[in-house]
Write a protein that holds these residues in place. Structure first.
Motif, mmCIF file in Angstrom:
data_model
loop_
_atom_site.group_PDB
_atom_site.id
_atom_site.type_symbol
_atom_site.label_atom_id
_atom_site.label_comp_id
_atom_site.label_asym_id
_atom_site.label_seq_id
_atom_site.Cartn_x
_atom_site.Cartn_y
_atom_site.Cartn_z
ATOM 1 N N THR A 37 -39.478 20.339 -26.108
ATOM 2 C CA THR A 37 -39.061 20.097 -24.729
ATOM 3 C C THR A 37 -40.186 20.466 -23.772
ATOM 4 O OG1 THR A 37 -38.187 22.323 -24.400
ATOM 5 C CG2 THR A 37 -36.691 20.691 -25.378
ATOM 6 N N VAL A 38 -40.068 20.023 -22.547
ATOM 7 C CA VAL A 38 -41.052 20.411 -21.533
ATOM 8 C C VAL A 38 -41.020 21.917 -21.332
ATOM 9 C CG1 VAL A 38 -41.687 20.201 -19.097
ATOM 10 C CG2 VAL A 38 -41.015 18.167 -20.393
ATOM 11 N N ALA A 39 -39.838 22.512 -21.441
ATOM 12 C CA ALA A 39 -39.744 23.963 -21.321
ATOM 13 C C ALA A 39 -40.512 24.661 -22.441
ATOM 14 C CB ALA A 39 -38.279 24.388 -21.344
ATOM 15 N N ASP A 40 -40.458 24.102 -23.651
ATOM 16 C CA ASP A 40 -41.233 24.670 -24.763
ATOM 17 C C ASP A 40 -42.724 24.626 -24.464
ATOM 18 O OD1 ASP A 40 -38.920 25.066 -26.295
ATOM 19 O OD2 ASP A 40 -39.072 23.076 -27.218
ATOM 20 N N ILE A 41 -43.158 23.495 -23.929
ATOM 21 C CA ILE A 41 -44.575 23.331 -23.617
ATOM 22 C C ILE A 41 -44.998 24.318 -22.527
ATOM 23 C CG2 ILE A 41 -46.293 21.741 -22.653
ATOM 24 C CD1 ILE A 41 -44.586 19.461 -23.938
ATOM 25 N N ALA A 42 -44.160 24.444 -21.512
ATOM 26 C CA ALA A 42 -44.460 25.382 -20.429
ATOM 27 C C ALA A 42 -44.579 26.802 -20.963
ATOM 28 C CB ALA A 42 -43.368 25.305 -19.363
ATOM 29 N N SER A 43 -43.652 27.203 -21.824
ATOM 30 C CA SER A 43 -43.684 28.547 -22.385
ATOM 31 C C SER A 43 -44.946 28.773 -23.205
ATOM 32 C CB SER A 43 -42.443 28.767 -23.254
ATOM 33 O OG SER A 43 -42.470 30.040 -23.861
ATOM 34 N N ALA A 44 -45.306 27.798 -24.046
ATOM 35 C CA ALA A 44 -46.491 27.944 -24.888
ATOM 36 C C ALA A 44 -47.771 27.978 -24.065
ATOM 37 C CB ALA A 44 -46.549 26.803 -25.898
ATOM 38 N N ALA A 45 -47.767 27.279 -22.937
ATOM 39 C CA ALA A 45 -48.954 27.244 -22.080
ATOM 40 C C ALA A 45 -48.993 28.398 -21.085
ATOM 41 C CB ALA A 45 -49.010 25.918 -21.316
ATOM 42 N N GLY A 46 -47.890 29.135 -20.981
ATOM 43 C CA GLY A 46 -47.831 30.262 -20.054
ATOM 44 C C GLY A 46 -47.731 29.855 -18.599
ATOM 45 N N VAL A 47 -47.030 28.733 -18.348
ATOM 46 C CA VAL A 47 -46.853 28.268 -16.980
ATOM 47 C C VAL A 47 -45.377 27.959 -16.748
ATOM 48 C CG1 VAL A 47 -49.176 27.290 -16.881
ATOM 49 C CG2 VAL A 47 -47.249 25.833 -17.568
ATOM 50 N N ALA A 48 -45.021 27.687 -15.519
ATOM 51 C CA ALA A 48 -43.648 27.330 -15.181
ATOM 52 C C ALA A 48 -43.410 25.848 -15.461
ATOM 53 C CB ALA A 48 -43.378 27.624 -13.704
ATOM 54 N N VAL A 49 -42.151 25.489 -15.690
ATOM 55 C CA VAL A 49 -41.809 24.092 -15.971
ATOM 56 C C VAL A 49 -42.257 23.162 -14.844
ATOM 57 C CG1 VAL A 49 -39.870 22.490 -16.252
ATOM 58 C CG2 VAL A 49 -39.925 24.619 -17.561
ATOM 59 N N PRO A 50 -42.013 23.514 -13.549
ATOM 60 C CA PRO A 50 -42.482 22.606 -12.490
ATOM 61 C C PRO A 50 -43.999 22.396 -12.504
ATOM 62 C CG PRO A 50 -40.869 24.149 -11.626
ATOM 63 C CD PRO A 50 -41.212 24.631 -12.994
ATOM 64 N N THR A 51 -44.736 23.405 -12.989
ATOM 65 C CA THR A 51 -46.190 23.267 -13.090
ATOM 66 C C THR A 51 -46.569 22.193 -14.100
ATOM 67 O OG1 THR A 51 -46.508 25.588 -12.500
ATOM 68 C CG2 THR A 51 -48.344 24.480 -13.599
ATOM 69 N N VAL A 52 -45.815 22.127 -15.197
ATOM 70 C CA VAL A 52 -46.071 21.097 -16.204
ATOM 71 C C VAL A 52 -45.875 19.717 -15.595
ATOM 72 C CG1 VAL A 52 -45.320 20.109 -18.397
ATOM 73 C CG2 VAL A 52 -45.441 22.591 -18.128
ATOM 74 N N TYR A 53 -44.748 19.523 -14.922
ATOM 75 C CA TYR A 53 -44.480 18.221 -14.323
ATOM 76 C C TYR A 53 -45.514 17.873 -13.258
ATOM 77 C CZ TYR A 53 -39.965 17.692 -16.646
ATOM 78 O OH TYR A 53 -38.974 17.526 -17.592
ATOM 79 N N GLY A 54 -45.912 18.867 -12.466
ATOM 80 C CA GLY A 54 -46.879 18.608 -11.405
ATOM 81 C C GLY A 54 -48.272 18.319 -11.934
ATOM 82 N N SER A 55 -48.620 18.913 -13.080
ATOM 83 C CA SER A 55 -49.961 18.769 -13.622
ATOM 84 C C SER A 55 -50.113 17.563 -14.538
ATOM 85 C CB SER A 55 -50.348 20.031 -14.397
ATOM 86 O OG SER A 55 -51.627 19.912 -14.955
ATOM 87 N N THR A 56 -49.087 17.305 -15.360
ATOM 88 C CA THR A 56 -49.238 16.277 -16.391
ATOM 89 C C THR A 56 -48.122 15.242 -16.396
ATOM 90 O OG1 THR A 56 -48.070 17.661 -17.996
ATOM 91 C CG2 THR A 56 -50.463 17.856 -17.933
ATOM 92 N N GLY A 57 -46.997 15.522 -15.761
ATOM 93 C CA GLY A 57 -45.853 14.621 -15.818
ATOM 94 C C GLY A 57 -44.898 15.015 -16.927
ATOM 95 N N GLY A 58 -43.981 14.101 -17.264
ATOM 96 C CA GLY A 58 -42.992 14.372 -18.296
ATOM 97 C C GLY A 58 -43.571 14.221 -19.695
#
Length: 201
Positions: A37-58
Motif C-alpha cells: 500500500t502507499v502507507a507501506d511505502i511511506a512507512s518504509a521511506a520514513g515519510v508521511a502518506v501525503p508526502t508520497v502522493y505529493g512527491s510521486t503520485g499513487g
C-alpha cells in the motif's frame, strides 16, 4: 512577484522522491506489488502518506517511476546505434541479443519480479503495457533495419513477433527466469535461434 527557487529545497525534494522510489522498489520485490500500500511505502521511506502522493503520485505512478530506469536503459540507444551502423544481418541479431541481455541483467530482480506475473490491478497492467510498447518499438527499428538489408524470410509483422518471442521478455523470462539458464547461455541460444528463424540462408 518572483518565485524563489531554493536549491536546498529542491535537493531535499529529490532526495525524498528517491527514498520513496527506493522503498517502493524493495517492497514491490519482497512483498508483491498488489500487497503493498502507499502507507507501506511511506512507512518504509520514513515519510508521511501525503508526502508520497505529493512527491510521486499513487501506486501506478510509483510503479512507472520505479520501472523507468529499465525502460530508458542506455543499452537501448547503444544497441540501436550499433544496429544502424552494421550491414551484417547476423551481427544485427548479435547486437540485439547483447543489448537486451545487458538491460535485463542490470534490472533483473526488479523487472522479473514485477513483470513476470499478474500485478492484480488494472492501472498497474496499463503501466506494464506502456513499457512493453516501448520495448516493441525498439524491436521494430531492428526489424526495419533487417528489411533494409533484405535479410528477412518473414514479413515485417511476423519478424517482429519472432524477435519478441526470442529477444523480448518471453525468451529471457523463459530461459533465465523459469528454466534457470545463466545469461551467457541464454544470450547465445536466443541469438542463434532468432537468426535461424528470421534470416535468409
Amino acid at each position: 512577484m518572483r518565485t524563489y527557487h531554493s536549491p536546498r529545497r529542491r535537493d531535499a525534494a529529490e532526495a525524498t522522491r528517491a527514498a520513496i522510489l527506493d522503498a517502493a522498489g524493495r517492497l514491490f520485490v519482497s512483498e508483491g506489488y498488489d500487497k503493498v500500500t502507499v502507507a507501506d511505502i511511506a512507512s518504509a521511506a520514513g515519510v508521511a502518506v501525503p508526502t508520497v502522493y505529493g512527491s510521486t503520485g499513487g501506486k501506478a505512478a510509483i510503479l512507472r517511476a520505479v520501472l523507468e530506469p529499465a525502460v530508458t536503459d542506455p543499452a537501448v540507444e547503444r544497441t540501436l546505434a550499433g544496429v544502424l551502423a552494421t550491414d551484417d544481418p547476423h551481427e544485427v541479431i548479435g547486437l540485439l541479443a547483447a543489448g537486451t541481455r545487458d538491460s535485463h541483467e542490470r534490472h533483473w530482480d526488479l523487472v522479473w519480479s514485477l513483470t513476470s506475473g499478474n500485478l492484480g490491478e488494472p492501472c498497474a497492467e496499463a503501466v506494464l503495457a506502456e513499457a512493453e510498447a516501448s520495448y516493441l518499438a525498439a524491436l521494430a527499428e531492428v526489424v526495419d533495419r533487417l528489411i533494409e538489408l533484405d535479410a528477412l524470410k518473414l514479413d515485417r509483422d511476423g519478424a517482429l513477433d519472432v524477435l519478441w518471442f526470442y529477444l523480448g521478455r518471453p525468451g529471457w523470462y523463459t530461459m533465465v527466469g523459469h528454466r534457470g539458464w545463466d545469461f551467457d547461455r541464454a544470450q547465445a541460444w536466443l541469438a542463434e535461434s532468432a537468426r535461424q528463424s528470421l534470416l535468409k540462408s
